[in-house]
Each structure stands twice: as C-alpha cells, then as structure tokens.
Design an enzyme around this catalytic site. Structure first.
Site, PDB file in Angstrom:
ATOM      1  N   GLU A  52      45.296  79.067 -99.537  1.00 45.52           N
ATOM      2  CA  GLU A  52      44.092  79.266 -98.713  1.00 45.52           C
ATOM      3  C   GLU A  52      43.339  80.541 -99.100  1.00 45.52           C
ATOM      4  OE1 GLU A  52      44.967  79.525 -94.527  1.00 45.52           O
ATOM      5  OE2 GLU A  52      42.872  79.326 -93.947  1.00 45.52           O
TER       6      GLU A  52
ATOM      7  N   ARG B 148      58.276  84.445 -96.776  1.00 47.52           N
ATOM      8  CA  ARG B 148      58.620  84.032 -95.406  1.00 47.52           C
ATOM      9  C   ARG B 148      59.541  82.825 -95.379  1.00 47.52           C
ATOM     10  NH1 ARG B 148      52.985  83.367 -93.289  1.00 47.52           N
ATOM     11  NH2 ARG B 148      52.136  83.924 -95.302  1.00 47.52           N
TER      12      ARG B 148
HETATM   13  O1  LIG Z   1      50.164  75.399 -98.356  1.00 40.96           O
HETATM   14  P1  LIG Z   1      49.666  76.610 -99.063  1.00 40.96           P
HETATM   15  O2  LIG Z   1      48.162  76.668 -99.133  1.00 40.96           O
HETATM   16  O3  LIG Z   1      50.274  76.788-100.415  1.00 40.96           O
HETATM   17  O4  LIG Z   1      50.056  77.882 -98.189  1.00 40.96           O
HETATM   18  C1  LIG Z   1      51.313  78.070 -97.598  1.00 40.96           C
HETATM   19  C2  LIG Z   1      51.982  79.309 -98.133  1.00 40.96           C
HETATM   20  O5  LIG Z   1      51.214  80.492 -97.813  1.00 40.96           O
HETATM   21  C3  LIG Z   1      52.065  81.478 -97.266  1.00 40.96           C
HETATM   22  O6  LIG Z   1      52.701  82.241 -98.234  1.00 40.96           O
HETATM   23  P2  LIG Z   1      52.068  83.456 -99.018  1.00 40.96           P
HETATM   24  O7  LIG Z   1      51.740  82.985-100.406  1.00 40.96           O
HETATM   25  O8  LIG Z   1      50.961  84.075 -98.224  1.00 40.96           O
HETATM   26  O9  LIG Z   1      53.290  84.447 -99.223  1.00 40.96           O
HETATM   27  P3  LIG Z   1      54.299  85.290 -98.303  1.00 40.96           P
HETATM   28  O10 LIG Z   1      55.280  84.329 -97.702  1.00 40.96           O
HETATM   29  O11 LIG Z   1      54.949  86.157 -99.321  1.00 40.96           O
HETATM   30  O12 LIG Z   1      53.509  86.038 -97.276  1.00 40.96           O
HETATM   31  C4  LIG Z   1      53.119  80.656 -96.542  1.00 40.96           C
HETATM   32  O13 LIG Z   1      54.300  81.406 -96.312  1.00 40.96           O
HETATM   33  C5  LIG Z   1      53.339  79.496 -97.490  1.00 40.96           C
HETATM   34  O14 LIG Z   1      54.292  79.820 -98.497  1.00 40.96           O
HETATM   35  N1  LIG Z   2      46.495  80.753 -92.145  1.00 41.85           N
HETATM   36  C1  LIG Z   2      47.693  81.020 -92.659  1.00 41.85           C
HETATM   37  N2  LIG Z   2      48.598  81.722 -91.958  1.00 41.85           N
HETATM   38  C2  LIG Z   2      49.804  81.978 -92.480  1.00 41.85           C
HETATM   39  N3  LIG Z   2      50.191  81.593 -93.689  1.00 41.85           N
HETATM   40  C3  LIG Z   2      49.322  80.881 -94.411  1.00 41.85           C
HETATM   41  N4  LIG Z   2      49.417  80.355 -95.643  1.00 41.85           N
HETATM   42  C4  LIG Z   2      48.261  79.771 -95.932  1.00 41.85           C
HETATM   43  N5  LIG Z   2      47.399  79.878 -94.918  1.00 41.85           N
HETATM   44  C5  LIG Z   2      48.050  80.580 -93.950  1.00 41.85           C
END
Ligand SMILES: O=P(O)(O)OC[C@H]1O[C@H](OP(=O)(O)OP(=O)(O)O)[C@H](O)[C@@H]1O
Ligand SMILES: Nc1ncnc2[nH]cnc12
Length: 184
Positions: free
Chosen positions: A107, A70
């Site tokens: 998370e 994202r």
């Molecule tokens: O602060 P944190 O606990 O590290 O979480 C934040 C990250 O979690 C989500 O990504 P995700 O790993 O779900 O990947 P995506 O963007 O591919 O959905 C979001 O886009 C951040 O990159």
């Molecule tokens: N609650 C949440 N929603 C979207 N992205 C996340 N990355 C970590 N926690 C998340």
C-alpha cells in the site's frame, strides 16, 4: 465469551485490540497496529489457540511461515501451539547468501523478502501468517518463495483484511486461500 462461535470470538477479540492511526506511514493511509492484542496476554493466547484449532481441524501443517516484522509474532506463537516448525521470512539484506528472493509492491512502499534455501523441504505443508492483508503483495510473494523451494502452501491466516486494496483477488489469482479475523 460463552455462546460465541469460534470465528465470532476471534473477530470479537481481534477487532477490540487494534489501534488505528491516520496518515501513517504516509498521508491517506489508515495504519492498523495490533500491539494492543500482542500486549494483552489472555487475548493474544485466546486468538492463537483458536487459530491453531482451526488449522488442526483442516489437517495441520509442518511449518508456519511469518513475514518480517509483525508476522513474526503471530508465526512463532501459532507454530509453538501447533508443534510445527517456524520459518521467518526476512526483509532483504538480513540473511547471508545464498537466498531465494521476491520483490513486490504494497500500500505504501515496495519491498523485497527472502529466505535461505534450507528453510523448507520439498513437500512441506506450510501455513503463511501475517497481521494484515492489504494488496496481497506480501503474501503472494511469500507463497512464491515457498513454492520455489518445493513447499506446498496449504492455507494462510491474517488478523485483518483491507478489502478495498484487493488482497483477496490477488490471493485467488495466485491459487491461495486465506482466513481472516476481520475485514474492513
Ligand atoms: O498486503 P500487502 O499490501 O502486501 O500489505 C501487508 C503487509 O504490510 C505490512 O508490513 P510492512 O511491509 O509494513 O512491514 P512491517 O511488518 O515490518 O511493519 C503488514 O505487516 C503486511 O506484511
Ligand atoms: N493500512 C495498513 N495498516 C497496517 N499494515 C498495513 N500493510 C499495508 N497496509 C497497511
């Protein structure tokens, strides 16, 4: 939107373009998805323009780095607006060797990110961008990758900070600053 400060306007636009889904991807997680922002051309452009203005006002950057997946959307748009290069930070297994790698917890999962060694040069001034700051694990790992290659992480931007998950503390412990459109 006249009469709002720039930061209030960013907050107003971002907070009205987020979709919240309970229990995704696992029970107890309230998942925040910014597809409504990305799908709204004028709202997305306004947020990107205002963030870019703030980055420029603080002295600008050479590169904008975004984290798969994202973070890529924001990173490309902000980089284009700034006239800066864009660095895609990939999830593990997407790039040919050699790569520089960092693993971290978030998370609802564990993850590994990587970049090629030629993505940045020593001394490059880098802005990190992502959609969400939760535990901060992703951002800190991304900064570690940049620092391993000799780049300077000058600032970072997210659309949303989930305060209870401690990202701000993790960023501070890693000597990183961040800006957010909204905090929940
Ligand atoms: O602060 P944190 O606990 O590290 O979480 C934040 C990250 O979690 C989500 O990504 P995700 O790993 O779900 O990947 P995506 O963007 O591919 O959905 C979001 O886009 C951040 O990159
Ligand atoms: N609650 C949440 N929603 C979207 N992205 C996340 N990355 C970590 N926690 C998340």
């Amino acid at each position: 939107m006249t009469g709002l400060t720039d930061q209030n306007e960013i907050t107003s636009v971002v907070s009205t373009h987020v979709l919240e889904t309970p229990d995704f991807p696992s029970e107890g997680v309230l998942f925040r998805d910014f597809t409504p922002l990305f799908c709204d051309g004028s709202a997305f452009a306004r947020v990107v323009d205002l963030i870019a203005e703030q980055v420029t006002a603080k002295g600008g950057v050479d590169l904008v780095a975004g984290i798969e997946a994202r973070g890529f959307l924001l990173c490309a748009a902000i980089g284009y607006k700034l006239g800066a290069g864009v660095v895609p930070i990939r999830k593990a297994g997407k790039l040919p060797a050699p790569t520089v790698t960092e693993s971290y917890a978030l998370e609802y999962a564990e993850a590994t990110i990587e970049i090629g060694p030629h993505a940045v040069n020593k001394g490059d001034r880098v802005l990190l961008v992502d959609d969400v700051l939760a535990t901060g694990g992703t951002m800190v790992a991304a900064a570690t990758l940049m620092r391993k290659l000799g780049a300077e992480v000058v600032d970072s931007w997210v659309l949303l900070e989930i305060e209870a998950l401690g990202g701000a503390k993790a960023m501070q412990a890693a000597d990183l600053t961040f800006n957010t459109a909204m905090t929940v």
